[in-house]
Design a protein around this motif. Sequence first.
Motif, PDB file in Angstrom:
ATOM      1  N   ILE A  48       0.850  -1.201   0.000  1.00  0.00           N
ATOM      2  CA  ILE A  48       0.000   0.000   0.000  1.00  0.00           C
ATOM      3  C   ILE A  48       0.881   1.245   0.000  1.00  0.00           C
ATOM      4  O   ILE A  48       0.717   2.159  -0.821  1.00  0.00           O
ATOM      5  CB  ILE A  48      -0.949   0.015   1.224  1.00  0.00           C
ATOM      6  CG1 ILE A  48      -2.037  -1.048   1.080  1.00  0.00           C
ATOM      7  CG2 ILE A  48      -1.581   1.387   1.408  1.00  0.00           C
ATOM      8  CD1 ILE A  48      -2.891  -1.241   2.335  1.00  0.00           C
ATOM      9  N   ARG A  49       1.868   1.271   0.903  1.00  0.00           N
ATOM     10  CA  ARG A  49       2.719   2.460   1.038  1.00  0.00           C
ATOM     11  C   ARG A  49       3.598   2.660  -0.187  1.00  0.00           C
ATOM     12  O   ARG A  49       3.902   3.799  -0.578  1.00  0.00           O
ATOM     13  CB  ARG A  49       3.556   2.369   2.311  1.00  0.00           C
ATOM     14  CG  ARG A  49       2.699   2.382   3.589  1.00  0.00           C
ATOM     15  CD  ARG A  49       3.552   2.333   4.854  1.00  0.00           C
ATOM     16  NE  ARG A  49       2.769   1.939   6.021  1.00  0.00           N
ATOM     17  CZ  ARG A  49       1.989   2.768   6.735  1.00  0.00           C
ATOM     18  NH1 ARG A  49       1.897   4.033   6.408  1.00  0.00           N
ATOM     19  NH2 ARG A  49       1.322   2.323   7.776  1.00  0.00           N
ATOM     20  N   PRO A  55      -2.669   2.758   4.578  1.00  0.00           N
ATOM     21  CA  PRO A  55      -3.665   1.753   5.002  1.00  0.00           C
ATOM     22  C   PRO A  55      -4.750   2.441   5.840  1.00  0.00           C
ATOM     23  O   PRO A  55      -4.413   3.197   6.745  1.00  0.00           O
ATOM     24  CB  PRO A  55      -2.858   0.787   5.883  1.00  0.00           C
ATOM     25  CG  PRO A  55      -1.416   1.136   5.676  1.00  0.00           C
ATOM     26  CD  PRO A  55      -1.358   2.549   5.208  1.00  0.00           C
ATOM     27  N   VAL A  56      -6.022   2.208   5.522  1.00  0.00           N
ATOM     28  CA  VAL A  56      -7.088   2.862   6.312  1.00  0.00           C
ATOM     29  C   VAL A  56      -7.459   2.083   7.560  1.00  0.00           C
ATOM     30  O   VAL A  56      -7.972   2.664   8.503  1.00  0.00           O
ATOM     31  CB  VAL A  56      -8.447   3.029   5.572  1.00  0.00           C
ATOM     32  CG1 VAL A  56      -8.812   4.473   5.485  1.00  0.00           C
ATOM     33  CG2 VAL A  56      -8.516   2.323   4.274  1.00  0.00           C
ATOM     34  N   LEU A  95      -9.161  -5.350   2.594  1.00  0.00           N
ATOM     35  CA  LEU A  95      -8.118  -4.326   2.526  1.00  0.00           C
ATOM     36  C   LEU A  95      -8.721  -2.962   2.216  1.00  0.00           C
ATOM     37  O   LEU A  95      -9.607  -2.849   1.367  1.00  0.00           O
ATOM     38  CB  LEU A  95      -7.140  -4.706   1.399  1.00  0.00           C
ATOM     39  CG  LEU A  95      -5.859  -3.896   1.314  1.00  0.00           C
ATOM     40  CD1 LEU A  95      -4.880  -4.346   2.376  1.00  0.00           C
ATOM     41  CD2 LEU A  95      -5.241  -4.053  -0.063  1.00  0.00           C
ATOM     42  N   GLY A  96      -8.208  -1.937   2.886  1.00  0.00           N
ATOM     43  CA  GLY A  96      -8.626  -0.566   2.588  1.00  0.00           C
ATOM     44  C   GLY A  96      -7.418   0.336   2.489  1.00  0.00           C
ATOM     45  O   GLY A  96      -6.450   0.174   3.237  1.00  0.00           O
ATOM     46  N   ALA A  97      -7.470   1.285   1.542  1.00  0.00           N
ATOM     47  CA  ALA A  97      -6.371   2.232   1.385  1.00  0.00           C
ATOM     48  C   ALA A  97      -6.930   3.602   1.035  1.00  0.00           C
ATOM     49  O   ALA A  97      -7.976   3.706   0.384  1.00  0.00           O
ATOM     50  CB  ALA A  97      -5.417   1.773   0.285  1.00  0.00           C
ATOM     51  N   VAL A  98      -6.217   4.634   1.478  1.00  0.00           N
ATOM     52  CA  VAL A  98      -6.598   5.995   1.108  1.00  0.00           C
ATOM     53  C   VAL A  98      -5.505   6.580   0.221  1.00  0.00           C
ATOM     54  O   VAL A  98      -4.309   6.460   0.508  1.00  0.00           O
ATOM     55  CB  VAL A  98      -6.903   6.872   2.352  1.00  0.00           C
ATOM     56  CG1 VAL A  98      -5.734   6.931   3.303  1.00  0.00           C
ATOM     57  CG2 VAL A  98      -7.331   8.271   1.950  1.00  0.00           C
ATOM     58  N   ASP A 105     -12.035   0.184  -0.701  1.00  0.00           N
ATOM     59  CA  ASP A 105     -12.269  -0.876   0.284  1.00  0.00           C
ATOM     60  C   ASP A 105     -12.768  -2.105  -0.474  1.00  0.00           C
ATOM     61  O   ASP A 105     -13.753  -2.001  -1.219  1.00  0.00           O
ATOM     62  CB  ASP A 105     -13.310  -0.377   1.297  1.00  0.00           C
ATOM     63  CG  ASP A 105     -13.578  -1.325   2.455  1.00  0.00           C
ATOM     64  OD1 ASP A 105     -12.810  -2.290   2.643  1.00  0.00           O
ATOM     65  OD2 ASP A 105     -14.573  -1.092   3.176  1.00  0.00           O
ATOM     66  N   ALA A 106     -12.082  -3.235  -0.333  1.00  0.00           N
ATOM     67  CA  ALA A 106     -12.500  -4.445  -1.053  1.00  0.00           C
ATOM     68  C   ALA A 106     -12.018  -5.683  -0.320  1.00  0.00           C
ATOM     69  O   ALA A 106     -11.090  -5.615   0.503  1.00  0.00           O
ATOM     70  CB  ALA A 106     -11.972  -4.438  -2.488  1.00  0.00           C
TER      71      ALA A 106
END
Length: 250
Positions: A48-49, A55-56, A95-98, A105-106
């Motif tokens: 993610i990073r 990461p949310v 998993l969620g990411a901003v 979100d999925a």
Amino acid sequence: MVELKSSRDREKMRGAGRVVAEVLEILRDTVKPGVTTRDLDVVADREIRHREAIPVFKGYQGYPASVCVSINDQVVHGIPGTRVIHPGDLVSIDLGAVLDGFVGDAAFSMFVGNPPNDRAKELLQVTEEALYKGIEASRVGGHLGDVGAAVQQHVEAHGFSVVRDFVGHGVGRKMHEDPQVPNYGTPGRGLLLKSGLAIAIEPMVNVGTHQVDVGADGWTVTTRDHSLSAHFEHTIFVSEDGPEILTALR
Ligand code: MF3
Ligand code: CO
């Protein structure tokens, strides 16, 4: 209050959705016998990073990790740790990411190697199909009840049960926005669907009872009868050209 997103917001949500889709694909390839759930968290956080996203889940109401890994009778919100993945396990990864101020979100479920039996295999198929039935029903001029009813009808037609205690949700600048998106409902009832609505549809489906319990860690949700459970989720955007899946690889 339900916020409708602009076309600029939509573009940003596509970016966040792409990050989530890509990282979930990597996690799918990482799941193997002998891997721990914490290994998956390390990969999720790093990937993610690496995509300039955040990461949310981490820190959300005190949640300690970047991904949820829920195995077999665990429905959702499994906290990564020392648990080792084994052949035949049903593994659900959420998993969620901003990115750029917007959330994707999925989630998906998979077997490690072969499914333990035909009913387990059917559970996975039906849950994923139910998600797509819900997405299909997410059309301008329809109602939120159409979405829940589409999911529920498909699930119950196969003799499985839909979890009631946890639901999908609006998504945007925050992971959880209005409205709530239940995986059950009555056609024609509930919120009128408009262009610009962004929602996460996430059926959680059990082989046995729909009833669930939250574990002693305050997070891990399991089926009360310890039957298997599957979970699929996409973030979608309702528009005049139909529902757009923001967290699909394309
Ligand atoms: N997809 C889940 C949800 O919408 C993920 C939340 S996990 C949490 O509730 F740890 F962030 F809470
Ligand atoms: Co969600």
